[in-house]
Design an enzyme around this catalytic site. Structure first.
Site, PDB file in Angstrom:
ATOM      1  N   PRO A  13     -59.699  93.274 -69.389  1.00  0.00           N
ATOM      2  CA  PRO A  13     -59.830  91.993 -69.258  1.00  0.00           C
ATOM      3  C   PRO A  13     -61.101  91.210 -69.137  1.00  0.00           C
ATOM      4  CG  PRO A  13     -59.186  93.041 -67.040  1.00  0.00           C
ATOM      5  CD  PRO A  13     -59.095  94.473 -68.281  1.00  0.00           C
ATOM      6  N   ASN A  14     -61.070  90.028 -69.739  1.00  0.00           N
ATOM      7  CA  ASN A  14     -62.160  89.109 -69.630  1.00  0.00           C
ATOM      8  C   ASN A  14     -63.410  89.526 -70.530  1.00  0.00           C
ATOM      9  OD1 ASN A  14     -61.250  87.354 -68.057  1.00  0.00           O
ATOM     10  ND2 ASN A  14     -61.240  88.808 -66.342  1.00  0.00           N
ATOM     11  N   ARG A  21     -70.660  83.979 -71.693  1.00  0.00           N
ATOM     12  CA  ARG A  21     -71.057  83.733 -70.262  1.00  0.00           C
ATOM     13  C   ARG A  21     -71.487  84.691 -69.738  1.00  0.00           C
ATOM     14  NH1 ARG A  21     -65.520  80.493 -69.010  1.00  0.00           N
ATOM     15  NH2 ARG A  21     -65.810  79.320 -70.641  1.00  0.00           N
ATOM     16  N   TYR A  26     -74.030  90.737 -68.283  1.00  0.00           N
ATOM     17  CA  TYR A  26     -73.233  91.793 -69.216  1.00  0.00           C
ATOM     18  C   TYR A  26     -74.046  91.548 -70.499  1.00  0.00           C
ATOM     19  CZ  TYR A  26     -69.578  91.722 -65.543  1.00  0.00           C
ATOM     20  OH  TYR A  26     -68.831  91.736 -64.417  1.00  0.00           O
ATOM     21  N   ASN A  77     -63.512 100.832 -71.434  1.00  0.00           N
ATOM     22  CA  ASN A  77     -63.955  99.953 -70.601  1.00  0.00           C
ATOM     23  C   ASN A  77     -62.927  99.200 -69.884  1.00  0.00           C
ATOM     24  OD1 ASN A  77     -65.232  98.346 -68.625  1.00  0.00           O
ATOM     25  ND2 ASN A  77     -66.789  97.415 -70.123  1.00  0.00           N
ATOM     26  N   ALA A  80     -62.326  94.942 -64.786  1.00  0.00           N
ATOM     27  CA  ALA A  80     -61.603  94.971 -63.559  1.00  0.00           C
ATOM     28  C   ALA A  80     -60.755  95.842 -63.054  1.00  0.00           C
ATOM     29  CB  ALA A  80     -61.118  93.486 -62.991  1.00  0.00           C
ATOM     30  N   HIS A  83     -61.073  99.219 -60.915  1.00  0.00           N
ATOM     31  CA  HIS A  83     -61.251  99.343 -59.618  1.00  0.00           C
ATOM     32  C   HIS A  83     -59.992  99.020 -58.826  1.00  0.00           C
ATOM     33  CE1 HIS A  83     -65.285  98.591 -60.763  1.00  0.00           C
ATOM     34  NE2 HIS A  83     -65.109  97.525 -61.230  1.00  0.00           N
ATOM     35  N   ASP A  90     -53.271 106.739 -64.406  1.00  0.00           N
ATOM     36  CA  ASP A  90     -51.890 107.860 -64.578  1.00  0.00           C
ATOM     37  C   ASP A  90     -51.506 107.840 -65.924  1.00  0.00           C
ATOM     38  OD1 ASP A  90     -51.384 108.081 -61.732  1.00  0.00           O
ATOM     39  OD2 ASP A  90     -49.838 106.909 -61.663  1.00  0.00           O
ATOM     40  N   GLU A 101     -65.114 106.951 -69.802  1.00  0.00           N
ATOM     41  CA  GLU A 101     -65.260 105.685 -69.077  1.00  0.00           C
ATOM     42  C   GLU A 101     -66.482 104.786 -69.329  1.00  0.00           C
ATOM     43  OE1 GLU A 101     -64.108 105.625 -65.182  1.00  0.00           O
ATOM     44  OE2 GLU A 101     -64.988 103.597 -64.592  1.00  0.00           O
ATOM     45  N   HIS A 103     -69.135 101.421 -69.068  1.00  0.00           N
ATOM     46  CA  HIS A 103     -69.286  99.930 -68.384  1.00  0.00           C
ATOM     47  C   HIS A 103     -70.721  99.568 -68.844  1.00  0.00           C
ATOM     48  CE1 HIS A 103     -66.053 100.328 -65.742  1.00  0.00           C
ATOM     49  NE2 HIS A 103     -66.402 101.776 -65.417  1.00  0.00           N
ATOM     50  N   SER A 105     -72.386  97.144 -67.182  1.00  0.00           N
ATOM     51  CA  SER A 105     -73.380  97.000 -65.945  1.00  0.00           C
ATOM     52  C   SER A 105     -73.306  98.301 -65.336  1.00  0.00           C
ATOM     53  CB  SER A 105     -72.855  95.861 -65.245  1.00  0.00           C
ATOM     54  OG  SER A 105     -71.450  96.052 -64.590  1.00  0.00           O
ATOM     55  N   ARG A 110     -74.142  97.173 -57.631  1.00  0.00           N
ATOM     56  CA  ARG A 110     -73.401  95.965 -57.470  1.00  0.00           C
ATOM     57  C   ARG A 110     -72.595  95.860 -56.300  1.00  0.00           C
ATOM     58  NH1 ARG A 110     -70.538  94.030 -63.069  1.00  0.00           N
ATOM     59  NH2 ARG A 110     -70.861  91.811 -61.865  1.00  0.00           N
ATOM     60  N   ARG A 114     -66.993  97.376 -56.488  1.00  0.00           N
ATOM     61  CA  ARG A 114     -67.080  97.938 -58.021  1.00  0.00           C
ATOM     62  C   ARG A 114     -67.508  99.324 -58.088  1.00  0.00           C
ATOM     63  NH1 ARG A 114     -66.906  93.110 -61.116  1.00  0.00           N
ATOM     64  NH2 ARG A 114     -67.744  91.501 -59.903  1.00  0.00           N
TER      65      ARG A 114
END
Ligand code: CA2
Length: 148
Positions: A13-14, A21, A26, A77, A80, A83, A90, A101, A103, A105, A110, A114
């Site tokens: 997401p995002n 932004r 990021y 990735n 959110a 976390h 699963d 996995e 990321h 950042s 942080r 996170r």
């Protein structure tokens, strides 16, 4: 020559907002830019990517389940959901495909919330803190694992 491996690339997401932004956190690369760089590297490595971004947990779970029998590995990735999502963890455990996995950042430098990744214990490994390069390093690592 046909591709050696099919790899599912998932963006959580995002991440569709990348480059528009919070460039300080990021980076300024857009999601399209990351996908283009991944696709170029995939060509060099002779692997094929199936790429999806979703803001919905269930859609990500569906994509992970759908990878069984279709893909050899997953690069993700979870954003959110890293976390929070037992469902994504699963699903990855259930399909038993090598999963890396990534990321942008450094999630360990942080906010404390996170630091925990529900996914990390069922992943091959985690790469974070290198901006868009985290994805490229993750793809290289995943392909190395698949070659073994
Ligand atoms: O560093 C990463 O790649 C993250 O997975 C990014 C997630 C964050 O929740 C994780 O803790 C670490 C957030 C993605 C949101 O992306 C945005 C991009 C531009 C503007 C706003 C959010």
């Amino acid at each position: 020559m046909s591709a050696r491996f099919q790899i599912l690339v998932l963006h959580g997401p995002n991440l569709n907002l990348l480059g528009t932004r919070e460039p300080g956190v990021y980076g300024s690369t857009t999601l399209e830019g990351i996908n283009e760089a991944l696709t170029e590297l995939a060509g060099e490595l002779n692997v094929e990517l199936k790429i999806l971004q979703s803001n919905h947990e269930g859609a990500l779970v569906d994509a992970i389940q759908g990878a069984r029998g279709e893909c050899h590995g997953i690069l993700i990735n979870p954003a959110a959901y890293t976390h929070t999502s037992v469902a994504i963890r699963d699903a990855v455990a259930a399909v038993a495909l090598p999963t890396v996995e990534v990321h942008l950042s450094n999630i360990h430098a942080r906010e404390p919330f996170r630091e925990q990744s529900y996914l990390a214990p069922v992943a091959v490994g985690q790469i974070c803190g290198f901006g868009a390069d985290s994805y490229l390093l993750g793809l290289r690592g995943l392909v190395k694992r698949l070659e073994k």
